[in-house]
Design an enzyme around this catalytic site. Sequence first.
Site, PDB file in Angstrom:
ATOM      1  N   HIS A  11      -8.109   8.516  -0.288  1.00 42.18           N
ATOM      2  CA  HIS A  11      -8.036   7.570   0.835  1.00 42.18           C
ATOM      3  C   HIS A  11      -9.194   7.758   1.827  1.00 42.18           C
ATOM      4  CE1 HIS A  11      -5.926   5.142   4.025  1.00 42.18           C
ATOM      5  NE2 HIS A  11      -5.491   4.521   2.939  1.00 42.18           N
ATOM      6  N   HIS A  27       3.406  -1.999   3.964  1.00 41.89           N
ATOM      7  CA  HIS A  27       3.381  -0.566   3.681  1.00 41.89           C
ATOM      8  C   HIS A  27       4.793  -0.095   3.328  1.00 41.89           C
ATOM      9  CE1 HIS A  27      -0.466  -0.903   5.833  1.00 41.89           C
ATOM     10  NE2 HIS A  27      -0.811   0.170   5.142  1.00 41.89           N
ATOM     11  N   HIS A  81      -5.982   2.458  -4.816  1.00 41.86           N
ATOM     12  CA  HIS A  81      -6.211   2.619  -3.374  1.00 41.86           C
ATOM     13  C   HIS A  81      -7.044   3.874  -3.107  1.00 41.86           C
ATOM     14  CE1 HIS A  81      -5.548   1.246   0.611  1.00 41.86           C
ATOM     15  NE2 HIS A  81      -4.642   2.128   0.979  1.00 41.86           N
ATOM     16  N   ASP A 120       0.852  -1.190   0.000  1.00 36.79           N
ATOM     17  CA  ASP A 120       0.000   0.000   0.000  1.00 36.79           C
ATOM     18  C   ASP A 120       0.889   1.241   0.000  1.00 36.79           C
ATOM     19  OD1 ASP A 120      -2.149  -1.676   0.072  1.00 36.79           O
ATOM     20  OD2 ASP A 120      -2.976  -0.928   1.961  1.00 36.79           O
TER      21      ASP A 120
END
Length: 263
Positions: free
Chosen positions: A128, A222, A124, A73
């Site tokens: 967000h 991440h 994504h 991510d």
Amino acid sequence: MKWMCSICCAAVLLAGGAAQAEAVPNEPINWGFKRSVNHQPPDAGKQLNSLIEKYDAFYLGNTKEKTIYLTFDNGYENGYTPKVLDVLKKHRVTGTFFVTGHFVKDQPQLIKRMSDEGHIIGNHSFHHPDLTTKTADQIQDELDSVNEEVYKITGKQDNLYLRPPRGVFSEYVLKETKRLGYQTVFWSVAFVDWKINNQKGKKYAYDHMIKQAHPGAIYLLHTVSRDNAEALDDAITDLKKQGYTFKSIDDLMFEKEMRLPSL
């Protein structure tokens, strides 16, 4: 005149009834599962398993094979994505990078490198947000905006994998994103790695990557994490020694299609 009013009222009632019949719950769900023990695949539970299967989402690969799928991510850049890409290139591993609009706008050179080196760029969302708070049009705008920015850099329009921001979703979100052509990709391996002011060292990340490994694992890492960047090389090396192979989400989708019964 009365009969016309009756017909109109009946039509409105029928339309309303159809809309209610088509409505699906939009209560927020936080993705979660019972963590892997002794390298056995984790379980999200009957209710979640049934829900995500209904909308072709997934969090596991083939649990009969010692295969791992690495996903990342990318909300923003913290200086470690180049090192992650270097490690993947060294081991010839294809990753999937779920990027936000901020990351794409801020780091076009990294988006270009990901694409040029054969990695998959997933969606994504642009800002967000919690997608359960958005209308269908707003959800589409969040996703289309990312795709448009990625296309400007890569010239590719194959951004068909989605990871809900914050791991928050609902049946409504799954339904709408499937309607838009996305496959939602959750994960079966994760740990607290995103707190940049509370990194715990290379060993912390390495231990989680090794301990939680299981057949068909989809890792969520991440790229803001220094620990992950430092541990990834050794983790891939040692997981390969344990008999694991690394494949891409595209590989997984191809295998899923091949396993479908022919009509």
